[in-house]
Design a protein around this motif. Structure first.
Motif, short mmCIF file in Angstrom:
data_model
loop_
_atom_site.label_atom_id
_atom_site.label_comp_id
_atom_site.label_asym_id
_atom_site.label_seq_id
_atom_site.Cartn_x
_atom_site.Cartn_y
_atom_site.Cartn_z
N VAL A 3 0.92 -1.35 0.09
CA VAL A 3 0.03 0.00 0.19
C VAL A 3 0.61 1.24 0.04
O VAL A 3 1.62 1.44 0.75
CB VAL A 3 -0.96 -0.02 1.28
CG1 VAL A 3 -1.69 1.31 1.23
CG2 VAL A 3 -1.79 -1.13 1.19
N VAL A 4 0.77 2.05 -0.91
CA VAL A 4 1.44 3.40 -1.12
C VAL A 4 1.12 4.03 0.44
O VAL A 4 -0.02 4.38 0.74
CB VAL A 4 0.91 4.08 -2.25
CG1 VAL A 4 1.73 5.33 -2.37
CG2 VAL A 4 1.09 3.61 -3.40
N PRO A 5 2.40 4.74 0.76
CA PRO A 5 2.14 5.52 2.11
C PRO A 5 1.46 6.54 1.92
O PRO A 5 1.20 7.21 0.88
CB PRO A 5 3.47 6.05 2.29
CG PRO A 5 4.46 5.19 1.74
CD PRO A 5 3.50 4.77 0.32
N GLY A 6 0.47 6.73 3.07
CA GLY A 6 -0.44 8.27 2.95
C GLY A 6 0.31 9.37 3.27
O GLY A 6 1.51 9.59 3.29
N MET A 7 -0.47 10.31 4.03
CA MET A 7 0.19 11.52 4.24
C MET A 7 1.28 11.40 5.13
O MET A 7 2.24 12.25 5.09
CB MET A 7 -0.97 12.50 4.69
CG MET A 7 -0.66 13.85 5.46
SD MET A 7 -1.97 14.77 5.98
CE MET A 7 -2.93 13.57 7.04
N GLU A 13 6.00 17.06 -2.32
CA GLU A 13 4.51 17.75 -2.79
C GLU A 13 3.42 17.07 -2.37
O GLU A 13 2.56 17.64 -1.78
CB GLU A 13 4.63 17.93 -4.27
CG GLU A 13 3.46 18.80 -4.84
CD GLU A 13 3.59 20.32 -4.30
OE1 GLU A 13 2.71 20.83 -4.20
OE2 GLU A 13 4.94 20.60 -4.08
N ARG A 14 3.37 15.61 -2.20
CA ARG A 14 2.19 14.98 -1.72
C ARG A 14 1.98 15.34 -0.39
O ARG A 14 0.90 15.58 0.37
CB ARG A 14 2.30 13.54 -1.75
CG ARG A 14 1.36 12.67 -1.32
CD ARG A 14 1.55 11.12 -1.26
NE ARG A 14 1.39 10.94 -2.74
CZ ARG A 14 1.94 9.66 -3.14
NH1 ARG A 14 2.23 8.82 -2.34
NH2 ARG A 14 1.64 9.44 -4.44
N TRP A 15 2.99 15.44 0.55
CA TRP A 15 2.71 15.69 1.87
C TRP A 15 2.33 17.15 2.08
O TRP A 15 1.34 17.23 2.88
CB TRP A 15 4.13 15.39 2.75
CG TRP A 15 4.26 15.96 4.09
CD1 TRP A 15 3.66 15.37 4.90
CD2 TRP A 15 4.53 17.08 4.60
NE1 TRP A 15 3.85 16.02 6.23
CE2 TRP A 15 4.53 16.86 6.08
CE3 TRP A 15 5.43 18.22 4.14
CZ2 TRP A 15 4.82 18.06 6.76
CZ3 TRP A 15 5.60 19.36 4.86
CH2 TRP A 15 5.54 19.28 6.20
N ASN A 172 -5.57 20.46 -12.75
CA ASN A 172 -3.98 20.34 -12.40
C ASN A 172 -3.20 19.03 -12.46
O ASN A 172 -3.52 18.21 -11.64
CB ASN A 172 -4.34 20.96 -10.85
CG ASN A 172 -2.64 21.35 -10.27
OD1 ASN A 172 -1.72 20.94 -10.89
ND2 ASN A 172 -2.62 21.61 -8.84
N PRO A 173 -2.39 18.89 -13.22
CA PRO A 173 -1.61 18.04 -13.64
C PRO A 173 -0.84 17.25 -12.14
O PRO A 173 -0.37 16.06 -12.24
CB PRO A 173 -0.75 18.09 -14.51
CG PRO A 173 -0.47 19.35 -14.75
CD PRO A 173 -1.47 20.17 -14.08
N ILE A 174 -0.46 18.34 -11.37
CA ILE A 174 0.27 17.95 -10.15
C ILE A 174 -0.34 17.76 -8.76
O ILE A 174 0.05 17.77 -7.77
CB ILE A 174 1.60 18.98 -9.98
CG1 ILE A 174 1.24 20.29 -9.73
CG2 ILE A 174 2.94 18.94 -11.31
CD1 ILE A 174 2.13 21.31 -9.21
N SER A 175 -1.71 17.93 -9.12
CA SER A 175 -2.54 17.66 -7.82
C SER A 175 -2.46 16.33 -7.10
O SER A 175 -2.38 15.22 -8.06
CB SER A 175 -4.20 18.13 -8.23
OG SER A 175 -5.00 17.74 -7.19
N GLU A 176 -2.31 16.33 -5.96
CA GLU A 176 -2.47 15.20 -5.15
C GLU A 176 -3.86 14.62 -4.74
O GLU A 176 -4.08 13.66 -3.88
CB GLU A 176 -1.41 15.29 -3.94
CG GLU A 176 0.15 15.13 -4.22
CD GLU A 176 0.59 14.23 -4.82
OE1 GLU A 176 0.00 12.87 -4.70
OE2 GLU A 176 1.68 14.04 -5.54
N PHE A 177 -4.72 15.48 -5.34
CA PHE A 177 -6.31 15.32 -4.79
C PHE A 177 -6.81 14.29 -5.87
O PHE A 177 -7.52 14.46 -6.65
CB PHE A 177 -6.99 16.57 -4.61
CG PHE A 177 -6.36 17.30 -3.29
CD1 PHE A 177 -6.96 17.04 -2.03
CD2 PHE A 177 -5.47 18.23 -3.68
CE1 PHE A 177 -6.30 17.93 -1.20
CE2 PHE A 177 -4.76 18.96 -2.55
CZ PHE A 177 -5.31 18.75 -1.27
#
Length: 370
Positions: A3-7, A13-15, A172-177
Motif C-alpha cells: 500500500v502506497v504511504p499516505g500523508m 509535494e504530496r505531503w 491540475n496535473p500535479i494535484s495530489e487530490f
C-alpha cells in the motif's frame, strides 16, 4: 501489493498538499453546523451512558475507549457516529487493531524497513497488506455512498470536503487530490487519531486508580468549576489548572509513541560532532526530553508528546480537546476503582513495537452522587 504511504509517511509535494488541506479542513470543520467540540461532547455523553450500563461491574476499558474515540473520527470523516454494538463498526475497529498490532511488531517494522526482502519471507507481516486492502474497501464504500448524494454546496464531512477539492483541481496535473489519496488520508486519520488518545486515557485511568488522592483533587476541581448540572466544555480548561497539569503529566509519563514517525534530513547536518547526510532517515527519542523534568508542573519546551517541527501532529488540537473533555466528563460522573492494588511497576508503560501501552486491567466506574 504494497500500500502506497499516505500523508503521514509521505514527503515532498504530496505531503505538503495533503497536510495543508487536512489541517485547514480540521480547523474549519463544522462552520454553520456542529463544531468539533460538540462532536466530542456528544460522544462523551454516549460513553457515559455505556459506562453506566455496566452497573459498576469490573470491565477492561480498552474496547469502549477505542469505540468512543474512533466515533469522533467517524463523525468527522463519515458524517455520523456508530452505535457501540454496530457490527460494521466493530469489524472496522478489529481490522484497525489487528493492523496496528502487526505493523508495530518486529515483523511489521522489518517489513517497513526492507520490504524488498520481507515481501518474500513467510511470517505474520504477510497479512498486513490484506488487512489494509480490507480497510480500503470499507472506506471506498463510504466514499461511494457520499458520491451518490454529493452536493458541493453543502459539505457534510471530510470526504465531501476532499471531493470538492478534487473537483477544483481536476485540471491540475500535479494535484495530489485523487480517490487513492482520499482513501489513504482517511486511514491515516483513523490510525493517528484513535489508538493514541484511547491508549493515553487507559494510562490515565491506571495512574488515577494508583493515586486516588489525585483523583479526589480532580473531583473537587470539577465540582468547583463545572458542577453536575452541565457538560464540560473546552473553555473550562483554562479554569482548571490541576486537570490541565494532570493530563500533561499523563501524556509525559505514558509517552505513547516514543519514537514518533520517521523524519528525513533535508541537508547535510552536523550534530554533536556527527555528520548526518542529506536524505537520511532519523527517529526522535522523545523519552529523553519527556522524562528529563522534575519539580512542579510548568510549561516547558521539552513537553512534546505531539512531536515537533513542521511534521508536528496535525491532530494535536483535536487530541488535546478529546483528552480534556473525555477525562473530565468521566470524572464528573464516576469514581474510578479497581479490586487490584496497582504497584509502581504496574503503571509503568510497556513498550510493544512502536507504542507504549499499559498493562491489561479490570476496573469499575462507580457513579458519583451529586
Amino acid at each position: 501489493m504494497r500500500v502506497v504511504p499516505g500523508m503521514i509517511l509521505s514527503n515532498g509535494e504530496r505531503w505538503k498538499q495533503l497536510r495543508r488541506f487536512t489541517l485547514m479542513t480540521l480547523r474549519n470543520f463544522g462552520m454553520g453546523k456542529r463544531s468539533m467540540e460538540e462532536r466530542v461532547q456528544e460522544e462523551a455523553q454516549f460513553l457515559i451512558q455505556e459506562l453506566k450500563s455496566y452497573k459498576q461491574s469490573a470491565v477492561n476499558p480498552t474496547n469502549i475507549l477505542v469505540q468512543a474515540v474512533s466515533n469522533v473520527i467517524c463523525s468527522i470523516v463519515f458524517g455520523n457516529r456508530f452505535e457501540y454494538d454496530n457490527l460494521k463498526f466493530l469489524k472496522l475497529l478489529n481490522l484497525f487493531n489487528e493492523t496496528f498490532q502487526l505493523m508495530g511488531s518486529t515483523w511489521g517494522q522489518m517489513h517497513d524497513m526492507i520490504p524488498e526482502v520481507m515481501d518474500h519471507v513467510p511470517g505474520p507481516h504477510q497479512r498486513i497488506n490484506k488487512l489494509l486492502d480490507e480497510l480500503m474497501v470499507f472506506v471506498n464504500e463510504r466514499v461511494k455512498m457520499n458520491q451518490k448524494s454529493f452536493d458541493p454546496g453543502t459539505p457534510r464531512d471530510f470526504i465531501d470536503c476532499f471531493m470538492i477539492k478534487m473537483n477544483q483541481d481536476n485540471e491540475n496535473p500535479i494535484s495530489e487530490f485523487n480517490i487513492r489519496n482520499l482513501l489513504l488520508t482517511v486511514l491515516n486519520l483513523f490510525f493517528a487519531g484513535t489508538e493514541t488518545v484511547s491508549t493515553t486515557l487507559r494510562h490515565g485511568f491506571l495512574i488515577l486508580m494508583k493515586y486516588p488522592e489525585i483523583q479526589e483533587k480532580l473531583h473537587k476541581e470539577i465540582n468547583s468549576v463545572i458542577g453536575h448540572n452541565r457538560s464540560p466544555n473546552i473553555e473550562d480548561r483554562s479554569k482548571m489548572p490541576y486537570m490541565d497539569a494532570v493530563i500533561h503529566e499523563i501524556q509525559r509519563f505514558s509517552d505513547v509513541i516514543p519514537m514518533n514517525v520517521p523524519h528525513t534530513v533535508i541537508k547535510d547536518t552536523t550534530f554533536r560532532g556527527f555528520t548526518i547526510p542529506k536524505a537520511s532517515k532519523v527517529q526522535n527519542a522523545y523519552k529523553e526530553v519527556l522524562q528529563d523534568k522534575s519539580g512542579s508542573f510548568k510549561k516547558s519546551d521539552a513537553f512534546m508528546p505531539f512531536s515537533t517541527g513542521k511534521r508536528v501532529c496535525l491532530g494535536e488540537g483535536l487530541a488535546r480537546m478529546e483528552l480534556f473533555l473525555f477525562l473530565t466528563t468521566i470524572l464528573q460522573n464516576f469514581t474510578l476503582k479497581s479490586d487490584t492494588q496497582f504497584t509502581e511497576c504496574d503503571i509503568s508503560p510497556r513498550m510493544t513495537g512502536f507504542a507504549n501501552v499499559p498493562i491489561d486491567y479490570q476496573m469499575s466506574f462507580i457513579p458519583r452522587v451529586a
